[in-house]
Design a protein around this motif. Structure first.
Motif, PDB file in Angstrom:
ATOM      1  N   GLY A 138       0.813  -1.221   0.000  1.00 32.43           N
ATOM      2  CA  GLY A 138       0.000   0.000   0.000  1.00 32.43           C
ATOM      3  C   GLY A 138       0.840   1.261   0.000  1.00 32.43           C
ATOM      4  N   ILE A 139       1.931   1.235   0.763  1.00 31.83           N
ATOM      5  CA  ILE A 139       2.835   2.399   0.809  1.00 31.83           C
ATOM      6  C   ILE A 139       3.371   2.719  -0.582  1.00 31.83           C
ATOM      7  CG2 ILE A 139       5.184   3.073   1.544  1.00 31.83           C
ATOM      8  CD1 ILE A 139       4.507   1.841   4.310  1.00 31.83           C
ATOM      9  N   PHE A 140       3.738   1.681  -1.329  1.00 34.19           N
ATOM     10  CA  PHE A 140       4.361   1.895  -2.640  1.00 34.19           C
ATOM     11  C   PHE A 140       3.343   2.194  -3.743  1.00 34.19           C
ATOM     12  CE2 PHE A 140       7.857   0.118  -0.306  1.00 34.19           C
ATOM     13  CZ  PHE A 140       8.968   0.753  -0.849  1.00 34.19           C
ATOM     14  N   GLU A 141       2.061   2.142  -3.408  1.00 28.12           N
ATOM     15  CA  GLU A 141       1.024   2.523  -4.378  1.00 28.12           C
ATOM     16  C   GLU A 141       0.566   3.967  -4.173  1.00 28.12           C
ATOM     17  OE1 GLU A 141      -1.869  -0.518  -3.733  1.00 28.12           O
ATOM     18  OE2 GLU A 141      -0.636  -2.041  -4.724  1.00 28.12           O
ATOM     19  N   GLU A 142       1.084   4.615  -3.126  1.00 23.78           N
ATOM     20  CA  GLU A 142       0.662   5.985  -2.817  1.00 23.78           C
ATOM     21  C   GLU A 142       1.264   6.985  -3.803  1.00 23.78           C
ATOM     22  OE1 GLU A 142       0.905   7.397   1.078  1.00 23.78           O
ATOM     23  OE2 GLU A 142      -0.551   5.923   1.775  1.00 23.78           O
ATOM     24  N   PRO A 143       0.618   8.166  -3.949  1.00 19.87           N
ATOM     25  CA  PRO A 143       1.234   9.218  -4.772  1.00 19.87           C
ATOM     26  C   PRO A 143       2.627   9.536  -4.225  1.00 19.87           C
ATOM     27  CG  PRO A 143      -0.996   9.834  -4.118  1.00 19.87           C
ATOM     28  CD  PRO A 143      -0.660   8.578  -3.368  1.00 19.87           C
ATOM     29  N   GLU A 144       3.544   9.823  -5.137  1.00 23.32           N
ATOM     30  CA  GLU A 144       4.943  10.011  -4.739  1.00 23.32           C
ATOM     31  C   GLU A 144       5.294  11.492  -4.684  1.00 23.32           C
ATOM     32  OE1 GLU A 144       8.918   7.480  -5.842  1.00 23.32           O
ATOM     33  OE2 GLU A 144       7.831   8.379  -7.493  1.00 23.32           O
ATOM     34  N   THR A 145       5.893  11.883  -3.583  1.00 25.46           N
ATOM     35  CA  THR A 145       6.432  13.230  -3.448  1.00 25.46           C
ATOM     36  C   THR A 145       7.819  13.077  -2.827  1.00 25.46           C
ATOM     37  OG1 THR A 145       6.082  15.376  -2.392  1.00 25.46           O
ATOM     38  CG2 THR A 145       5.218  13.492  -1.218  1.00 25.46           C
ATOM     39  N   SER A 146       8.484  14.176  -2.490  1.00 21.38           N
ATOM     40  CA  SER A 146       9.772  14.035  -1.806  1.00 21.38           C
ATOM     41  C   SER A 146       9.515  13.796  -0.315  1.00 21.38           C
ATOM     42  CB  SER A 146      10.619  15.292  -1.987  1.00 21.38           C
ATOM     43  OG  SER A 146      10.081  16.356  -1.209  1.00 21.38           O
ATOM     44  N   THR A 147      10.501  13.243   0.364  1.00 22.81           N
ATOM     45  CA  THR A 147      10.384  13.044   1.815  1.00 22.81           C
ATOM     46  C   THR A 147      10.174  14.385   2.519  1.00 22.81           C
ATOM     47  OG1 THR A 147      11.690  11.024   1.808  1.00 22.81           O
ATOM     48  CG2 THR A 147      11.662  12.270   3.862  1.00 22.81           C
ATOM     49  N   LEU A 148      10.890  15.423   2.069  1.00 24.63           N
ATOM     50  CA  LEU A 148      10.762  16.740   2.691  1.00 24.63           C
ATOM     51  C   LEU A 148       9.330  17.265   2.563  1.00 24.63           C
ATOM     52  CD1 LEU A 148      12.211  19.023   4.190  1.00 24.63           C
ATOM     53  CD2 LEU A 148      12.833  19.999   1.965  1.00 24.63           C
ATOM     54  N   GLU A 149       8.755  17.138   1.360  1.00 23.16           N
ATOM     55  CA  GLU A 149       7.373  17.598   1.155  1.00 23.16           C
ATOM     56  C   GLU A 149       6.405  16.795   2.018  1.00 23.16           C
ATOM     57  OE1 GLU A 149       6.187  20.263  -0.487  1.00 23.16           O
ATOM     58  OE2 GLU A 149       8.311  20.738  -0.723  1.00 23.16           O
ATOM     59  N   TYR A 150       6.661  15.508   2.144  1.00 22.41           N
ATOM     60  CA  TYR A 150       5.794  14.652   2.962  1.00 22.41           C
ATOM     61  C   TYR A 150       5.816  15.105   4.423  1.00 22.41           C
ATOM     62  CZ  TYR A 150       3.888  10.409   5.116  1.00 22.41           C
ATOM     63  OH  TYR A 150       3.130   9.524   5.848  1.00 22.41           O
ATOM     64  N   LEU A 151       6.991  15.380   4.947  1.00 21.02           N
ATOM     65  CA  LEU A 151       7.116  15.831   6.347  1.00 21.02           C
ATOM     66  C   LEU A 151       6.437  17.184   6.552  1.00 21.02           C
ATOM     67  CD1 LEU A 151      10.814  14.789   7.018  1.00 21.02           C
ATOM     68  CD2 LEU A 151       8.786  13.738   8.028  1.00 21.02           C
ATOM     69  N   LYS A 152       6.583  18.063   5.548  1.00 16.34           N
ATOM     70  CA  LYS A 152       5.931  19.378   5.640  1.00 16.34           C
ATOM     71  C   LYS A 152       4.411  19.235   5.595  1.00 16.34           C
ATOM     72  CE  LYS A 152       9.642  22.344   3.909  1.00 16.34           C
ATOM     73  NZ  LYS A 152      10.159  23.137   2.771  1.00 16.34           N
ATOM     74  N   SER A 153       3.926  18.277   4.793  1.00 17.22           N
ATOM     75  CA  SER A 153       2.471  18.065   4.705  1.00 17.22           C
ATOM     76  C   SER A 153       1.911  17.550   6.030  1.00 17.22           C
ATOM     77  CB  SER A 153       2.141  17.079   3.576  1.00 17.22           C
ATOM     78  OG  SER A 153       2.474  15.750   3.960  1.00 17.22           O
ATOM     79  N   PHE A 154       2.785  16.957   6.840  1.00 16.40           N
ATOM     80  CA  PHE A 154       2.393  16.481   8.176  1.00 16.40           C
ATOM     81  C   PHE A 154       2.441  17.614   9.204  1.00 16.40           C
ATOM     82  CE2 PHE A 154       1.632  12.000   8.282  1.00 16.40           C
ATOM     83  CZ  PHE A 154       1.336  11.701   9.609  1.00 16.40           C
ATOM     84  N   ASN A 155       2.883  18.797   8.725  1.00 14.49           N
ATOM     85  CA  ASN A 155       3.012  19.988   9.580  1.00 14.49           C
ATOM     86  C   ASN A 155       4.037  19.829  10.705  1.00 14.49           C
ATOM     87  OD1 ASN A 155       1.175  21.686   8.206  1.00 14.49           O
ATOM     88  ND2 ASN A 155      -0.526  20.578   9.144  1.00 14.49           N
ATOM     89  N   PHE A 156       5.087  19.045  10.462  1.00 11.85           N
ATOM     90  CA  PHE A 156       6.191  19.015  11.413  1.00 11.85           C
ATOM     91  C   PHE A 156       6.885  20.375  11.387  1.00 11.85           C
ATOM     92  CE2 PHE A 156       6.068  14.304  10.930  1.00 11.85           C
ATOM     93  CZ  PHE A 156       6.028  13.984  12.281  1.00 11.85           C
ATOM     94  N   SER A 157       7.408  20.793  12.524  1.00  7.87           N
ATOM     95  CA  SER A 157       8.093  22.089  12.593  1.00  7.87           C
ATOM     96  C   SER A 157       9.421  22.020  11.840  1.00  7.87           C
ATOM     97  CB  SER A 157       8.345  22.481  14.052  1.00  7.87           C
ATOM     98  OG  SER A 157       9.346  21.631  14.619  1.00  7.87           O
TER      99      SER A 157
END
Length: 415
Positions: A138-157
């Motif tokens: 399931g993880i590998f079927e998700e839309p792909e972005t960069s790790t940095l963008e993913y962390l920012k989308s999670f609203n990490f500081s």
């Protein structure tokens, strides 16, 4: 065709090549492995120098990898466990951050570390719960972005991204900007959550050594680079040719196969330097992360914090550099020593060895978890294996080796 007389060549004695050989031997075949260097393991090797165990680059095994569990005997490897956390060096101070749910000794240091906000710590728990529920496929079927963008989308500081996620995952992805696929981040994060980072007591090279022990009928030919490969034959760098019914290329195939020449594979590079020190700055088996933007060094580890089969006279420290640079070996050693003193308060005694790893991890996009045996086939009698077909991990190397061998077996069966 009789199994014994079916000639199968495997090019490359790395992890995927060894797994391919194991899979073929189980079905009664006796492949021949051609290896360009004098040892097997590919990127997974350990040298012994002056009584010290030096892995080719700082590497760990994630014991939750499904394929590692399938093919490796963990008991025989005498796996040494890292604590699920890290010691972060930032602005002249160091603090410990980790997963207290998995090791209670990390609770107080993590709460008092000052790294990340209270909200960040809640988001970490949310991320843990989210990834626990997801399947690997399931993880590998998700839309792909960069790790940095993913962390920012999670609203990490910005603070926890720069002080923890960036140095920690840069050391795994071997690139400093977290440009690596968000699928890879989720996969690795899930594996860390499901198990531990470990190292065999004899070093990372114990993994290919153990796999080789399983092989009884496979023939190894070392120091034998392959120049090119066609359906009919293999041409070696000395001009000699060898004829095989089937070939598995368990290496970067683009220079070897004429119709793949344009499909050039790009690689992340890294440097690992080993030093001895009189004292250990980090006493527990924790990775040290350097969270200062100006530092060239990314992560450090005192290998003497784990039990090792070979023991030198002093403390052994490895330092990993993932940022690009054009320094000579001498300049790099001097810069690393300066960084260690400036950012970590570590004084080295002696410089032992430098590994400049030009092909450390493949640069990949649209990464996948697995593939079908038929997808490894590129010509009538030629098959591909290697983690670059899927994602840059030991798990992927093992899957691709198994699937390439199954691809060969399927074709033999049909014929």
């Amino acid at each position: 065709m009789e199994k014994k007389s079916t000639k199968i060549a495997i090019i490359g004695a790395g992890i995927s090549g060894l797994i391919a050989a194991i899979t073929l031997e189980k079905e009664g075949y006796a492949p021949t492995i051609y290896e360009a260097t004098d040892a097997m393991g590919g990127r997974v090797k350990t040298d012994i120098l002056e009584g010290y165990q030096l892995d080719h680059g700082f590497q760990v095994l994630l014991d939750a990898y499904p394929m590692a569990q399938k093919y490796l005997d963990y008991g025989q490897l005498e796996l040494q466990k890292f604590l699920p956390g890290a010691q972060v060096f930032h602005r002249g101070k160091s603090s410990v951050i980790g997963d207290p749910l998995r090791n209670l000794s990390l609770l107080i240091p993590t709460l008092t570390s000052g790294i990340g906000t209270f909200g960040d710590k809640l988001k970490v728990l949310k991320l843990n719960a989210l990834l626990k529920e997801k399947t690997l496929e399931g993880i590998f079927e998700e839309p792909e972005t960069s790790t940095l963008e993913y962390l920012k989308s999670f609203n990490f500081s910005e603070e926890i991204i720069n002080q923890f996620f960036k140095p920690f995952f840069s050391g795994i992805f071997l690139e400093p900007n977290l440009a690596t696929s968000s699928r890879m981040f989720q996969f690795v994060y899930k594996m860390f959550g499901a198990g531990l980072a470990v190292l065999p007591k004899a070093g990372i090279g114990a993994i290919p050594n153990q796999l080789k022990q399983k092989l009884k009928a496979t023939k190894f030919i070392f120091n034998c680079p392959v120049e090119s490969c066609t359906d009919e034959k293999i041409t070696l760098s000395d001009g000699k040719t060898a004829f095989f019914d089937y070939k598995i290329i368990a290496a970067d195939a683009s220079p070897l196969v004429p119709n793949l020449r344009k499909q050039h594979l790009d690689w992340h590079t890294s440097d690992t330097l080993y030093f001895t020190t009189e004292h250990r700055k980090i006493n527990k088996p924790l990775i040290g992360l350097i969270a200062d933007q100006k530092a060239l060094i990314n992560n450090i580890f005192f290998h003497t914090a784990l039990e090792t089969e070979q023991n030198g006279a002093a403390e052994l420290l490895s330092v990993t550099v993932v940022k690009e640079h054009d320094l000579t070996e001498y300049q790099l050693v001097q810069r690393v020593k300066e960084d260690l003193e400036k950012f970590c308060g570590i004084t080295t005694d002696r410089y032992i060895k430098h590994y400049s790893i030009k092909k450390a991890l493949p640069k990949l996009t649209d990464i996948r978890y697995s593939l079908m045996p038929s997808e490894t086939r590129i010509t009538e009698n030629m098959f591909l294996a290697g983690d670059y077909l899927l994602n840059g991990s030991l798990n992927a190397a093992m899957i691709s080796g198994e699937m390439a061998a199954k691809g060969v077996l399927e074709v033999i069966e049909k014929r």
